[in-house]
Design an enzyme around this catalytic site. Structure first.
Site, PDB file in Angstrom:
ATOM      1  N   ASP A  29       0.843  -1.196   0.000  1.00  0.00           N
ATOM      2  CA  ASP A  29       0.000   0.000   0.000  1.00  0.00           C
ATOM      3  C   ASP A  29       0.877   1.243   0.000  1.00  0.00           C
ATOM      4  O   ASP A  29       1.447   1.602   1.028  1.00  0.00           O
ATOM      5  CB  ASP A  29      -0.899  -0.065   1.255  1.00  0.00           C
ATOM      6  CG  ASP A  29      -1.619   1.247   1.525  1.00  0.00           C
ATOM      7  OD1 ASP A  29      -1.784   2.044   0.586  1.00  0.00           O
ATOM      8  OD2 ASP A  29      -2.036   1.443   2.692  1.00  0.00           O
ATOM      9  N   ASP A  33      -3.750   4.228   2.546  1.00  0.00           N
ATOM     10  CA  ASP A  33      -5.176   4.138   2.912  1.00  0.00           C
ATOM     11  C   ASP A  33      -5.569   2.741   3.395  1.00  0.00           C
ATOM     12  O   ASP A  33      -6.749   2.448   3.576  1.00  0.00           O
ATOM     13  CB  ASP A  33      -6.058   4.559   1.723  1.00  0.00           C
ATOM     14  CG  ASP A  33      -5.905   3.614   0.532  1.00  0.00           C
ATOM     15  OD1 ASP A  33      -5.082   2.668   0.602  1.00  0.00           O
ATOM     16  OD2 ASP A  33      -6.609   3.803  -0.473  1.00  0.00           O
ATOM     17  N   ASP A  37      -2.055  -1.070  -3.731  1.00  0.00           N
ATOM     18  CA  ASP A  37      -2.317  -0.315  -4.960  1.00  0.00           C
ATOM     19  C   ASP A  37      -1.198  -0.549  -5.979  1.00  0.00           C
ATOM     20  O   ASP A  37      -0.178  -1.185  -5.682  1.00  0.00           O
ATOM     21  CB  ASP A  37      -2.489   1.180  -4.643  1.00  0.00           C
ATOM     22  CG  ASP A  37      -1.432   1.679  -3.661  1.00  0.00           C
ATOM     23  OD1 ASP A  37      -0.263   1.270  -3.815  1.00  0.00           O
ATOM     24  OD2 ASP A  37      -1.763   2.452  -2.731  1.00  0.00           O
ATOM     25  N   ASP A 210     -10.996 -14.748 -16.327  1.00  0.00           N
ATOM     26  CA  ASP A 210     -11.849 -15.119 -15.197  1.00  0.00           C
ATOM     27  C   ASP A 210     -13.054 -15.922 -15.696  1.00  0.00           C
ATOM     28  O   ASP A 210     -13.674 -15.568 -16.704  1.00  0.00           O
ATOM     29  CB  ASP A 210     -12.327 -13.824 -14.518  1.00  0.00           C
ATOM     30  CG  ASP A 210     -13.052 -14.080 -13.211  1.00  0.00           C
ATOM     31  OD1 ASP A 210     -12.429 -14.662 -12.313  1.00  0.00           O
ATOM     32  OD2 ASP A 210     -14.230 -13.707 -13.096  1.00  0.00           O
ATOM     33  N   GLU A 269      -8.955 -19.471 -16.344  1.00  0.00           N
ATOM     34  CA  GLU A 269      -9.409 -19.877 -15.018  1.00  0.00           C
ATOM     35  C   GLU A 269     -10.648 -20.715 -15.279  1.00  0.00           C
ATOM     36  O   GLU A 269     -11.756 -20.201 -15.430  1.00  0.00           O
ATOM     37  CB  GLU A 269      -9.758 -18.678 -14.132  1.00  0.00           C
ATOM     38  CG  GLU A 269     -10.038 -19.094 -12.695  1.00  0.00           C
ATOM     39  CD  GLU A 269     -11.427 -18.777 -12.162  1.00  0.00           C
ATOM     40  OE1 GLU A 269     -11.722 -19.203 -11.042  1.00  0.00           O
ATOM     41  OE2 GLU A 269     -12.232 -18.124 -12.847  1.00  0.00           O
TER      42      GLU A 269
END
Ligand code: NOJ
Length: 532
Positions: A29, A33, A37, A210, A269
């Site tokens: 991070d 926050d 990211d 996905d 996947e």
């Protein structure tokens, strides 16, 4: 530091690549926050290059209301502000390439977010409209249409249908916030071809697709005829998964990938009922790889493991595709815990790493497995967020998504500065990257060393495998290529065994003793030796 360059595309890099899964939310991070990211990932590229992987697979970072943590996409061509900007994505791809790492991004084509402009337009439009025809809207059953159109269940539990105010129902194989697209609609094909081109033009090396087994549904949407369909996933044929028509889409995408230079890849996947059905996703004109969930699901048992390995190799070879090996990801309990947890679980996980990295083909490493992280089973209730939680038998997937410990004495151990979105257990102090760097016997050092040997040894990666006869409960095989032979033995039994191992040890997951031409291999331990 070692110099890294991208392996030339002509080597068909994907046939034996080690691909590291970055679950962005929980990796690093940079903004403070509490949520990982893209700048965080970018800042840790030297760590990944040093680890010695070939590529990263980065989970979705697109604009999303995060009902399923990014697997509900509202804008496929932009980055969610929580994760950064499109420039951060560009910078990350460029920097990764400079570190010799390829980048695979996720694409989510089975469903969009319910906040996607297409779905918002579908809700505003009338039944039978072109806007509704991009999704699967149907009238309900029963005199007033108050029953769902069929008996399909969501993977997250409950009916796979939600009713809208005008009385129609829409299909969502996952959360209600993830409406399924209708892939019979040419507009959907055109849109996704454009999305793929957008990211390929930005420089990505491929896609993890996905729910690659879900986009096409059986004609007429027939009933399954059984409740508890979640228990049939990946083992039985269902009218909404692994339908033959889905392969047409993958052929279309392969042609698109092949129209770009640099061997851009597609990874399915796909949860298919058998290894044979899974291999169909990697036929020569389809995708390059498919995740091997049969291997991931195999218990810690030599004969069951050997059967899965044999079937995986046989079925992959039949379609000239590389086998793949995966032990963990962001959807399943971490394998340290699956294999028993605690000290025995870690011992087995370390042995499994040497097994996995010695097998022919391509391997996946889920962030944190190189640190031997276990599943976090006692997360405080107020932090739990997974939409799967509490639906069906599953306790949810938060426990495998806890952020990585990087350094320091207090949570969040350098993951970021503030309270992390899921708390890191205080005991992870001893498992942080910095702590493990100081300990030559750590799991991190084991992975680094195994990946170094794998890169340098001509017999590892793609190529043949020959089983050797070992003691009961032990897997033993040789990899021969380029005039050299590396042998691997994994003792999955409860007692120490003695294996004939003419040569010299290269690496072991635990203490092994040499006695002449034999090795004494303790329970749950693996060893690699160079056959001389
Ligand atoms: C598979 C992803 O890995 C998982 O996290 C997600 O919930 C489902 N697909 C639905 O997109």
């Amino acid at each position: 530091m070692t110099q890294h360059t991208l392996a030339p595309a002509a080597t068909r890099w994907w046939r034996d690549a080690v691909i590291y899964q970055v679950y962005v939310r929980s990796f690093a991070d940079a903004s403070g926050d509490g949520v990982g990211d893209l700048p965080g990932v970018r800042s840790r590229l030297p760590y990944l290059a040093e680890l010695g992987v070939d590529a990263l697979w980065i989970t979705p970072f697109y604009v999303s209301p995060m009902a399923d943590f990014g697997y509900d996409v509202a804008d496929y061509r932009d980055v969610d502000p929580l994760f950064g900007t499109l420039d951060d994505a560009r910078g990350l791809v460029a920097d990764a390439h400079a570190h010799g790492l390829r980048v695979i991004v996720d694409v989510v084509p089975n469903h969009t977010s319910d906040r996607h402009p297409w779905f918002q337009a579908a809700l505003a439009a009338a039944p039978g409209s072109p806007e509704r025809a991009r999704y699967v809207f149907r009238d309900g059953r029963g005199p007033d249409g108050a029953q769902p159109p069929n008996d399909w269940e969501s993977v997250f539990g409950g009916p796979a249908w939600t009713r809208v105010p005008d009385g129609q129902w829409y299909l969502h194989l996952f959360a209600p916030e993830q409406p399924d697209l209708d892939w019979d609609n040419p507009e959907v094909h055109a849109e996704f071809a454009d999305i793929l081109r957008f990211w390929l033009d930005l420089g990505v090396d491929g896609f993890r697709i996905d729910v690659a087994h879900g986009m096409v549904k059986a004609p007429g949407l027939p009933d399954v005829g059984h409740a508890n369909q979640v228990e049939m996933l990946g083992t039985a044929v269902l009218p909404y998964f692994d339908q033959d028509g889905v392969h047409e889409i993958h052929r279309e995408w392969r042609a698109l990938l092949d129209s770009y230079d640099g061997e851009r890849v597609g990874v399915a996947e796909a949860w298919a009922p058998t290894p044979e059905r899974l291999a169909r996703y990697t036929r020569p004109d389809e995708l390059h790889q498919a995740f091997n969930f049969h291997y991931l699901s195999a218990p810690w048992d030599a004969s069951e493991m050997r059967q899965v390995i044999d079937e995986s190799l046989r079925t992959a070879q039949a379609v000239a595709a590389p086998a793949t090996w995966v032990l963990s990801n962001h959807d399943v309990k971490r394998h340290v815990t699956r294999y028993g947890g605690g000290e025995p679980g870690l011992r087995r996980a370390r042995a499994a790493a040497l097994l996995t990295l010695a097998l022919p083909g391509s391997a996946y490493v889920y962030q944190g497995e190189e640190l031997g992280l276990p599943e976090v089973l006692d997360l405080p209730e107020e932090f739990l967020q997974d939409p799967q939680r509490g639906r069906g038998a599953d306790a949810g997937r938060d426990g495998c998504r806890v952020p990585l410990p990087w350094a320091g004495d207090e949570p969040p151990f350098g993951f970021g500065t503030g309270q992390s979105w899921l708390p890191l257990p205080p005991a992870w102090r001893a498992l942080s990257v910095a702590a493990q760097e100081r300990d030559p016997g750590s799991t991190l050092h084991l992975y680094r060393e195994a990946l170094r040997v794998r890169r340098e040894h001509p017999a590892l990666g793609d190529g043949p495998l020959r089983w050797l006869v070992g003691p009961p409960g032990t897997l033993m095989f040789a990899r021969e290529q380029g005039g050299r032979t590396l042998a691997c033995a994994v003792n999955m039994g409860e007692k120490s065994v003695r294996v004939a191992a003419y040569g010299s040890e290269v690496l072991a997951s635990g203490p092994v003793q040499r006695d002449g031409d034999c090795l004494e291999l303790p329970s749950d331990t693996a060893v690699w030796w160079e056959v001389l």
